[in-house]
Write an enzyme that holds these catalytic residues in place. Structure first.
Site, PDB file in Angstrom:
ATOM      1  N   GLU A 169      21.402  73.305  66.256  1.00 55.44           N
ATOM      2  CA  GLU A 169      21.457  73.813  67.636  1.00 55.44           C
ATOM      3  C   GLU A 169      22.893  73.880  68.156  1.00 55.44           C
ATOM      4  O   GLU A 169      23.807  73.296  67.569  1.00 55.44           O
ATOM      5  CB  GLU A 169      20.603  72.945  68.560  1.00 55.44           C
ATOM      6  CG  GLU A 169      21.080  71.518  68.681  1.00 55.44           C
ATOM      7  CD  GLU A 169      20.619  70.840  69.967  1.00 55.44           C
ATOM      8  OE1 GLU A 169      20.861  71.383  71.058  1.00 55.44           O
ATOM      9  OE2 GLU A 169      20.031  69.738  69.864  1.00 55.44           O
ATOM     10  N   VAL A 227      17.004  72.588  71.732  1.00 52.96           N
ATOM     11  CA  VAL A 227      16.007  72.435  70.661  1.00 52.96           C
ATOM     12  C   VAL A 227      14.978  73.571  70.776  1.00 52.96           C
ATOM     13  O   VAL A 227      14.601  74.194  69.772  1.00 52.96           O
ATOM     14  CB  VAL A 227      15.332  71.042  70.746  1.00 52.96           C
ATOM     15  CG1 VAL A 227      14.098  70.975  69.848  1.00 52.96           C
ATOM     16  CG2 VAL A 227      16.340  69.952  70.374  1.00 52.96           C
ATOM     17  N   LYS A 234      16.694  59.543  73.427  1.00 56.03           N
ATOM     18  CA  LYS A 234      17.409  58.516  74.198  1.00 56.03           C
ATOM     19  C   LYS A 234      16.483  57.940  75.245  1.00 56.03           C
ATOM     20  O   LYS A 234      15.618  58.652  75.767  1.00 56.03           O
ATOM     21  CB  LYS A 234      18.594  59.143  74.914  1.00 56.03           C
ATOM     22  CG  LYS A 234      19.684  59.624  73.999  1.00 56.03           C
ATOM     23  CD  LYS A 234      20.928  59.930  74.814  1.00 56.03           C
ATOM     24  CE  LYS A 234      22.073  60.326  73.916  1.00 56.03           C
ATOM     25  NZ  LYS A 234      22.012  61.731  73.475  1.00 56.03           N
TER      26      LYS A 234
HETATM   27  N1  PSU Z   1      19.213  64.873  74.095  1.00 59.29           N
HETATM   28  C1  PSU Z   1      20.257  64.395  73.406  1.00 59.29           C
HETATM   29  N2  PSU Z   1      21.254  65.245  73.050  1.00 59.29           N
HETATM   30  C2  PSU Z   1      21.230  66.574  73.382  1.00 59.29           C
HETATM   31  C3  PSU Z   1      20.106  67.071  74.106  1.00 59.29           C
HETATM   32  C4  PSU Z   1      19.123  66.182  74.441  1.00 59.29           C
HETATM   33  O1  PSU Z   1      20.298  63.217  73.102  1.00 59.29           O
HETATM   34  O2  PSU Z   1      22.180  67.307  73.057  1.00 59.29           O
HETATM   35  C5  PSU Z   1      20.040  68.537  74.445  1.00 59.29           C
HETATM   36  C6  PSU Z   1      19.226  69.301  73.379  1.00 59.29           C
HETATM   37  O3  PSU Z   1      19.733  70.605  73.272  1.00 59.29           O
HETATM   38  C7  PSU Z   1      17.845  69.344  74.004  1.00 59.29           C
HETATM   39  C8  PSU Z   1      18.171  69.522  75.459  1.00 59.29           C
HETATM   40  O4  PSU Z   1      17.030  70.387  73.524  1.00 59.29           O
HETATM   41  O5  PSU Z   1      19.317  68.704  75.668  1.00 59.29           O
HETATM   42  C9  PSU Z   1      17.036  69.121  76.361  1.00 59.29           C
HETATM   43  O6  PSU Z   1      17.353  69.468  77.668  1.00 59.29           O
HETATM   44  P1  PSU Z   1      16.227  69.302  78.812  1.00 59.29           P
HETATM   45  O7  PSU Z   1      16.039  67.809  78.926  1.00 59.29           O
HETATM   46  O8  PSU Z   1      16.841  69.893  80.024  1.00 59.29           O
HETATM   47  O9  PSU Z   1      15.022  70.004  78.319  1.00 59.29           O
END
Ligand code: PSU
Ligand code: MN
Length: 301
Positions: free
Chosen positions: A25, A107, A160
């Protein structure tokens, strides 16, 4: 082939010959790490995939084109622009393409574009999930819906604990997404190897993982699979240090009223600042570790 999709010549050739290919990604590059470590890591991850016998396909939207396979210059460009690049989830994709704009794929959108290109294995750091307090904010990452819908295996180091990991597992169960622990019964929590929560199945070899995914493909079952691979022991963090940083980042986000797509990048950046280089190094190492496993699984598939 989708008219909006550009598969790089190297990736196209590998797919044509049935060679292993691993998708990567780009939000992790633009929003997940600071420059220049983001670019260095992205290039290193590609190198590790090659060393392990697979072809890397970093995914992004550039000038309105859906890209599977980026050049080193394109990776540098996204890394330098950092958080000025639009974080592109499923809802953003049609608009960015229509406007000829750039987007860093999460993702969700990486899975979408990988599937369009015919790539079945994708390695990253952590996925989005059900946020803490989602019972009132309804903040649930589109990543979970994509895992339910799109037939791409995602190899990560868990999630996380900025998220509610228990609710994230419940959601995945409801959506029919198998959660596999590589060499572990427990869901890893990104910086740490343990969360106290059980995965659905423990698997100890890349072949076992590939076999389960093959059944899914051959039986025509929609959706992906989530493979969780714990951070190597030597790079895992002290849970107390990381929990304190996460709590502080969460309360700052609440104070500032940060919400929607901004919340995850905000928390990632704050955790890195609060913990200094330690969390960044552990983040880099776990991504490399996931890339190695992904190359091995792609070779078995
Ligand atoms: N969590 C991580 N590292 C990241 C992301 C999430 O530990 O880089 C990034 C990924 O691209 C994931 C996105 O798909 O954040 C999710 O964002 P949201 O929570 O806004 O869906
Ligand atoms: Mn969200």
């Amino acid at each position: 082939m989708n008219k909006y999709l550009d598969v790089s010549p190297e990736v196209a050739e590998a797919l044509r010959l049935g060679k292993p290919v691993v998708a990567l990604e780009s939000t992790i590059i633009s929003h997940g790490m600071p420059y220049p470590q983001n670019v260095e890591t992205a290039l290193k991850v590609e190198a590790v995939i090659r060393e392990n016998g697979a072809v890397p396909a970093t995914v992004a939207i550039i000038g309105g084109r859906l890209k599977a396979g980026l050049s080193a210059d394109e990776i540098e460009y996204l890394g330098k622009k950092g958080r000025d690049v639009i974080k592109a989830s499923r809802r953003d994709l049609p608009v960015l393409v229509a406007r000829g704009a750039d987007g860093a794929t999460t993702v969700t959108t990486t899975m979408m574009i990988a599937a369009m290109a015919g790539i079945r294995v994708f390695a990253t750091g952590g996925i989005g999930g059900v946020h803490r307090g989602a019972e009132t904010t309804m903040d649930i990452s589109a990543d979970l819906e994509e895992l339910a819908k799109t037939q791409v295996m995602v190899i990560c180091a868990g999630a996380k604990s900025i998220l509610d990991l228990g609710l994230t597992l419940e959601y995945l169960e409801t959506k029919g997404v198998t959660v596999i622990g590589y060499g572990t019964d427990e869901l890893p929590a990104f910086y740490t190897r343990r969360s106290g929560l059980k995965v659905d199945y423990r698997m100890d070899t890349p072949q076992e993982i590939a076999d389960a995914f093959r059944v899914k493909m051959e039986a025509g079952l929609e959706g992906g699979m989530l493979v969780t691979n714990p951070v190597p022991v030597e790079y895992s963090m002290d849970p107390e240090v990381i929990d304190a940083a996460i709590s502080q980042a969460l309360s700052e986000a609440a104070e500032k009223g940060i919400r929607g797509k901004e919340i995850t990048p905000f928390l990632l950046a704050r955790i890195k600042d609060i913990t200094g280089g330690d969390s960044l190094n552990s983040n880099i190492q776990l991504v490399l570790n996931n890339a190695r496993l992904a190359a091995a699984v792609a070779a078995c598939l």
